[in-house]
Motif scaffolding. Structure first.
Motif, mmCIF file in Angstrom:
data_model
loop_
_atom_site.group_PDB
_atom_site.id
_atom_site.type_symbol
_atom_site.label_atom_id
_atom_site.label_comp_id
_atom_site.label_asym_id
_atom_site.label_seq_id
_atom_site.Cartn_x
_atom_site.Cartn_y
_atom_site.Cartn_z
ATOM 1 N N TRP A 89 0.846 -1.202 0.000
ATOM 2 C CA TRP A 89 0.000 0.000 0.000
ATOM 3 C C TRP A 89 0.879 1.248 0.000
ATOM 4 C CZ3 TRP A 89 -0.680 3.040 4.756
ATOM 5 C CH2 TRP A 89 -1.491 4.165 4.550
ATOM 6 N N PRO A 91 0.694 5.263 0.675
ATOM 7 C CA PRO A 91 -0.120 6.386 1.156
ATOM 8 C C PRO A 91 -0.075 7.555 0.178
ATOM 9 C CG PRO A 91 1.369 5.570 2.876
ATOM 10 C CD PRO A 91 1.800 4.949 1.593
ATOM 11 N N ASP A 92 -1.160 8.329 0.126
ATOM 12 C CA ASP A 92 -1.190 9.526 -0.719
ATOM 13 C C ASP A 92 -0.160 10.533 -0.215
ATOM 14 O OD1 ASP A 92 -3.236 8.471 -2.224
ATOM 15 O OD2 ASP A 92 -4.824 9.434 -1.049
ATOM 16 N N GLN A 108 1.152 6.917 9.426
ATOM 17 C CA GLN A 108 0.471 6.677 8.160
ATOM 18 C C GLN A 108 -0.952 6.179 8.456
ATOM 19 O OE1 GLN A 108 3.834 5.674 8.634
ATOM 20 N NE2 GLN A 108 4.325 7.572 7.558
ATOM 21 N N VAL A 109 -1.922 6.797 7.774
ATOM 22 C CA VAL A 109 -3.333 6.503 8.006
ATOM 23 C C VAL A 109 -3.920 5.861 6.755
ATOM 24 C CG1 VAL A 109 -5.583 7.453 8.604
ATOM 25 C CG2 VAL A 109 -3.511 8.466 9.585
ATOM 26 N N HIS A 110 -4.402 4.643 6.892
ATOM 27 C CA HIS A 110 -5.032 3.965 5.763
ATOM 28 C C HIS A 110 -6.503 4.386 5.694
ATOM 29 C CE1 HIS A 110 -6.642 0.836 3.168
ATOM 30 N NE2 HIS A 110 -5.391 0.518 2.829
ATOM 31 N N PRO A 111 -6.985 4.766 4.522
ATOM 32 C CA PRO A 111 -8.373 5.241 4.409
ATOM 33 C C PRO A 111 -9.416 4.181 4.748
ATOM 34 C CG PRO A 111 -7.387 4.942 2.227
ATOM 35 C CD PRO A 111 -6.280 4.822 3.223
ATOM 36 N N GLY A 112 -9.042 2.923 4.722
ATOM 37 C CA GLY A 112 -9.990 1.861 5.027
ATOM 38 C C GLY A 112 -10.102 1.531 6.500
ATOM 39 N N ASP A 115 -10.924 6.256 12.455
ATOM 40 C CA ASP A 115 -10.185 7.377 13.025
ATOM 41 C C ASP A 115 -9.347 6.908 14.209
ATOM 42 O OD1 ASP A 115 -11.398 9.044 11.212
ATOM 43 O OD2 ASP A 115 -12.990 9.675 12.586
#
Length: 318
Positions: A89, A91-92, A108-112, A115
């Motif tokens: 994966w 990240p943007d 790093q925050v995965h959109p799936g 919060d």
């Protein structure tokens, strides 16, 4: 010997369920939770990032994970704890320069994921986790790092395959079997009267010193490795040596063997190829550093065995 149960990454009493490693059908049939990693970082949650996130096997984000699944162990409830890796994966707007630094504070925050659920560097949050969660995180990190660096058979060079629920690699070409590597490292509390020998490596943050450490060589005892490493790095000869405690250290794959040693001389002569500096530090200065009140010396990293050994020395428990 010190109470090793209090060292970070040790003492949780995890049942590793080794009898299931070659039984994938039985693993699939049992209740399980998944610990997720991304490029060596662990997925954590909570307002203080103090809990290891555990995902159900049905979580959609696991569809992006690599296919290999590591069996970490079994909880007292009977639930199996597995580990997956989602390193493919991207990240943007990901900045690769933020990864792998001495103090990597990036998250790093995965959109799936929900919060407050982020991938964080284990060294940064290791002291916030419970002993069980710290052991699970360290084990998962170490196992996946080993697989990443041992893709090919050391006997014939052919690509090996993931087996035994992650605890082995098998070469279909020559029949070789390879097992996760752990490198034994001695780390030494070397004392002389009221002072302890401290050193720093090139590139460490200003004011950061720690106990001397080094890898054990083939054919060496723990005691011999302590004497050799200390003399090579600092020119200090060591007499009596005693083993104190150990710590798994998955950065990347070490077992730290904490020892005490008695220095036989005072004069320091460093090897600049080994370390940048070495100094004698008094008990009083160590106490000030631990309290955050020393003008030049930073305290040893919390969670590392160096901090553990120094704390016991200050308390006269060694």
């Amino acid at each position: 010997m010190l109470d090793a149960e209090k060292v970070t990454f040790g003492g949780s009493g995890l049942d590793r369920a080794a009898e299931l490693r070659d039984k994938p059908d039985e693993i699939s049939a049992q209740a399980s939770e998944v610990v997720l990693l991304w490029r060596g970082k662990v997925l954590v949650e909570g307002s203080n990032l103090d809990r290891l996130a555990r995902l159900p096997m049905s979580h959609p984000v696991l569809e992006e994970a690599l296919p290999d699944t590591v069996l970490l162990g079994r909880e007292e409830s009977g639930t199996l704890i597995l580990a997956r890796d989602i390193s493919t994966w991207e990240p943007d707007g990901f900045d690769t320069s933020t990864i792998g630094g001495f103090f990597d504070k990036s998250e790093q925050v995965h959109p799936g994921l929900g919060d407050g659920v982020v991938f964080a560097e284990l060294r940064r949050i290791m002291t916030r986790l419970t002993p069980r969660e710290a052991e699970l995180a360290a084990t998962a990190k170490a196992i996946f790092q080993w697989h990443e660096s041992h893709l090919f058979c050391a006997r014939c060079g052919a690509r090996s395959t993931f087996s035994q629920s992650g605890w082995q690699r098998t070469c279909d070409s020559c029949g070789g079997h390879h097992f996760p590597r752990t490198d034994p490292v001695v780390i030494m509390l070397i004392t002389r009267g009221n002072s302890v020998l401290m050193g720093r490596s090139i590139g460490w943050p200003e004011g950061m010193y720690s106990l001397l450490a080094g890898f054990i060589e083939p054919g060496e005892t723990i005691e011999a490795a302590v004497r050799r490493e200390v003399y090579e790095e600092s020119g200090i000869k060591v007499g009596q040596v005693e083993y104190l405690s150990s710590q798994p250290w998955p950065f990347p794959a070490s077992l730290m063997l904490g020892c005490w040693g008695e220095a036989l001389n005072d004069d320091i002569h460093i090897d600049p190829l080994e370390i940048e500096d070495a100094i004698w530090v008094s008990r009083e200065d160590i106490m000030l550093a631990f309290a955050g009140e020393h003008s030049k010396l930073m305290p040893a990293r919390r969670g590392a065995i160096a901090h553990f050994l120094l704390r016991y020395w200050l308390a006269d428990k060694i």
